[in-house]
Design a protein around this motif. Structure first.
Motif, PDB file in Angstrom:
ATOM      1  N   ARG A 101      13.414  -9.913  14.997  1.00 38.42           N
ATOM      2  CA  ARG A 101      14.673 -10.621  14.721  1.00 38.42           C
ATOM      3  C   ARG A 101      15.378 -10.058  13.490  1.00 38.42           C
ATOM      4  NH1 ARG A 101      12.738 -16.652  14.416  1.00 38.42           N
ATOM      5  NH2 ARG A 101      10.882 -15.586  13.637  1.00 38.42           N
ATOM      6  N   LYS A 131      21.546 -17.852   6.075  1.00 38.60           N
ATOM      7  CA  LYS A 131      22.013 -17.826   7.454  1.00 38.60           C
ATOM      8  C   LYS A 131      23.516 -18.110   7.555  1.00 38.60           C
ATOM      9  CE  LYS A 131      19.270 -19.907  10.357  1.00 38.60           C
ATOM     10  NZ  LYS A 131      18.286 -20.795  11.018  1.00 38.60           N
ATOM     11  N   GLY A 172      28.174 -10.522  17.047  1.00 38.90           N
ATOM     12  CA  GLY A 172      27.527 -11.559  17.842  1.00 38.90           C
ATOM     13  C   GLY A 172      26.021 -11.507  17.681  1.00 38.90           C
ATOM     14  N   VAL A 173      25.464 -10.294  17.643  1.00 38.89           N
ATOM     15  CA  VAL A 173      24.029 -10.123  17.418  1.00 38.89           C
ATOM     16  C   VAL A 173      23.632 -10.652  16.042  1.00 38.89           C
ATOM     17  CG1 VAL A 173      22.202  -8.391  17.069  1.00 38.89           C
ATOM     18  CG2 VAL A 173      23.746  -8.203  19.023  1.00 38.89           C
ATOM     19  N   ILE A 214      25.040 -13.076  14.365  1.00 36.65           N
ATOM     20  CA  ILE A 214      25.059 -14.541  14.409  1.00 36.65           C
ATOM     21  C   ILE A 214      23.831 -15.086  15.137  1.00 36.65           C
ATOM     22  CG2 ILE A 214      26.300 -16.535  15.348  1.00 36.65           C
ATOM     23  CD1 ILE A 214      28.901 -14.929  14.830  1.00 36.65           C
ATOM     24  N   LEU A 215      23.496 -14.502  16.289  1.00 32.28           N
ATOM     25  CA  LEU A 215      22.340 -14.982  17.049  1.00 32.28           C
ATOM     26  C   LEU A 215      21.038 -14.752  16.284  1.00 32.28           C
ATOM     27  CD1 LEU A 215      23.286 -13.781  20.652  1.00 32.28           C
ATOM     28  CD2 LEU A 215      23.352 -16.114  19.745  1.00 32.28           C
ATOM     29  N   LEU A 221      20.804 -17.240  13.376  1.00 33.44           N
ATOM     30  CA  LEU A 221      20.469 -18.588  13.844  1.00 33.44           C
ATOM     31  C   LEU A 221      18.997 -18.717  14.212  1.00 33.44           C
ATOM     32  CD1 LEU A 221      23.602 -19.356  16.063  1.00 33.44           C
ATOM     33  CD2 LEU A 221      23.007 -20.438  13.883  1.00 33.44           C
ATOM     34  N   SER A 222      18.404 -17.638  14.708  1.00 34.25           N
ATOM     35  CA  SER A 222      17.016 -17.701  15.165  1.00 34.25           C
ATOM     36  C   SER A 222      15.992 -17.546  14.037  1.00 34.25           C
ATOM     37  CB  SER A 222      16.759 -16.615  16.217  1.00 34.25           C
ATOM     38  OG  SER A 222      16.755 -15.318  15.617  1.00 34.25           O
TER      39      SER A 222
END
Length: 428
Positions: free
Chosen positions: A244, A306, A408-409, A411-412, A415-416
């Protein structure tokens, strides 16, 4: 010894104001802060020299844009390898010693670039220089991240990394001075020769800066037990974090490369704007980058790691949309240079602190070095892919698509991952 290392040396702030954190740290921490900040600045100075002299070399040596691009790409790939190796070395031989080696390395090979007699010699010297400049990021980020207490780590690491923009600005000034004083065929060499200056800085680091206490405690434990191994970042308990974190860096770097590699070409060829080649526009981008680093450094501690990544990812993508989809004049483009530098560079300010907090001390350098630089290798493909896509669709659309995917990657991935703001670093 304190099991949590240097992080508890100062438990509460006795000062107030935005710089209270700096007033409350001790002399050793201040020396470490400035050594890392100056190191980043010198790294940025040496690294940005090539972009300034490439037009001169195209004129003097007749090299093609493809050959010029190869120098950039080979330097980037070498820097990824250097950062990876430096991470492993910082766990093995120490943070400070690795910082010294990487600074000496990039200073020497930048100096050597000034003696190149042809394209091939410059390509080799510049590629070798890349190992050092990539390694310095890893060593410096780990060092400052371990020294500063938890509640101020984001501010301190971000302020250190803002030194890159200062180095970039210094190169712009040196370029302007040298090319006004000397003929072009001598000025570009003189600029590279000044790249040896960072070697003097190593004397300061060697005498005044020590490895963080938390690292020394971890090494003492390690010497009594089992030595750390690089592959531990892929162990079952760490693998998902490594994956991640690598996606986070890939997204941030991919978006940055998509913007910086192709946006100037798009604006010049498809919009016919001339301001991009001016010193005023470059100054706006550099100033925006520095302020973006600083603001992001404070927001990283205020909002959390984050939320800060998400904020700057969204801001970066909005700027790309404005550049590629909105009709803008030269005057508007000049002012847009500031938010471009602010968001595209500011997103990296929190990266060092976040990666420091995600990995345990015994493998922290290995984890940071791998995640940041595997992201760099993957992201380095983005300019090529945009160029391929640009043969089938408008270039602005290609930039927008890859920027949207990249951020977008980010942000994802953000979040993870766990929120690490305020995390105390431990020796084990």
């Amino acid at each position: 010894m304190n099991p949590t290392g240097v992080q508890q040396q100062v438990s509460s702030s006795s000062s107030t104001g935005p710089f209270a954190w700096y007033r409350d740290i001790d002399s050793q921490q201040r020396r470490t802060f400035w050594s890392c900040k100056i190191g980043y600045g010198l790294d940025g100075m040496d690294t940005q020299m090539l972009s300034f002299v490439i037009p001169t070399l195209i004129m003097l040596w007749g090299i093609s844009t493809t050959e010029a691009g190869l120098i950039h790409t080979s330097t980037l790939i070498a820097s990824a390898a250097g950062g990876w190796i430096a991470g492993i070395l910082s766990d093995r031989i120490g943070r400070v010693r690795t910082l010294q080696l990487t600074v000496l390395w990039f200073a020497f090979f930048t100096f050597l670039c000034g003696f190149a007699q042809n394209y091939e010699q410059l390509l080799i010297a510049r590629t070798l220089m890349g190992f050092g400049f990539g390694g310095e990021w890893t060593a410096g980020a780990v060092l400052i991240g371990e020294v500063i207490r938890a509640q101020d780590r984001g501010k301190a690491v971000g302020m250190v990394q803002s030194g890159w923009a200062l180095g970039w600005g210094l190169t712009a000034i040196l370029y302007a001075l040298l090319f006004s004083w000397l003929p072009a065929e001598q000025a570009w060499r003189a600029l590279f020769l000044l790249g040896l200056v960072p070697a003097i800085f190593v004397i300061f680091v060697r005498r005044l800066v020590k490895d963080p206490e938390v690292y020394r405690e971890a090494k003492a434990v390690e010497n009594a037990e089992v030595p750390s191994q690089f592959y531990e970042i892929f162990a079952p308990g760490m693998l998902w974090t490594t994956v991640r974190a690598s996606l986070l860096t890939t997204g941030a770097l991919g978006g940055y490369y998509a913007i910086t590699s192709w946006l100037p070409t798009f604006l010049k060829t498809e919009r016919g704007l001339s301001v991009l080649g001016t010193g005023g526009y470059l100054a706006m981008v550099i100033v925006g980058s520095y302020i973006g680093y600083v603001v992001s450094a404070y927001l990283s501690d205020l909002l959390g790691r984050k939320k800060n990544f998400i904020l700057f990812a969204v801001g970066s993508f909005v700027i790309v949309l404005l550049y590629t989809q909105m009709p803008v004049s030269d005057g508007v483009m000049l002012w847009l240079g500031f938010p471009l530098g602010f968001f595209a560079s500011g997103i990296f300010s929190g990266m060092g602190a976040f990666l420091t907090e995600l990995f345990p001390t015994r493998i922290r350098g290995s984890g940071q070095g791998f995640c940041y630089n595997i992201g760099k290798v993957v992201a380095a493909l983005f300019p090529l892919l945009i160029g391929v896509l640009g043969q089938k669709v408008p270039l602005g659309l290609g930039i927008g698509v890859f920027s949207a995917v990249s951020y977008g990657v980010v942000i994802l991935a953000a979040l993870s991952l766990p929120e690490t703001r305020g995390k105390q670093l431990q020796a084990r």
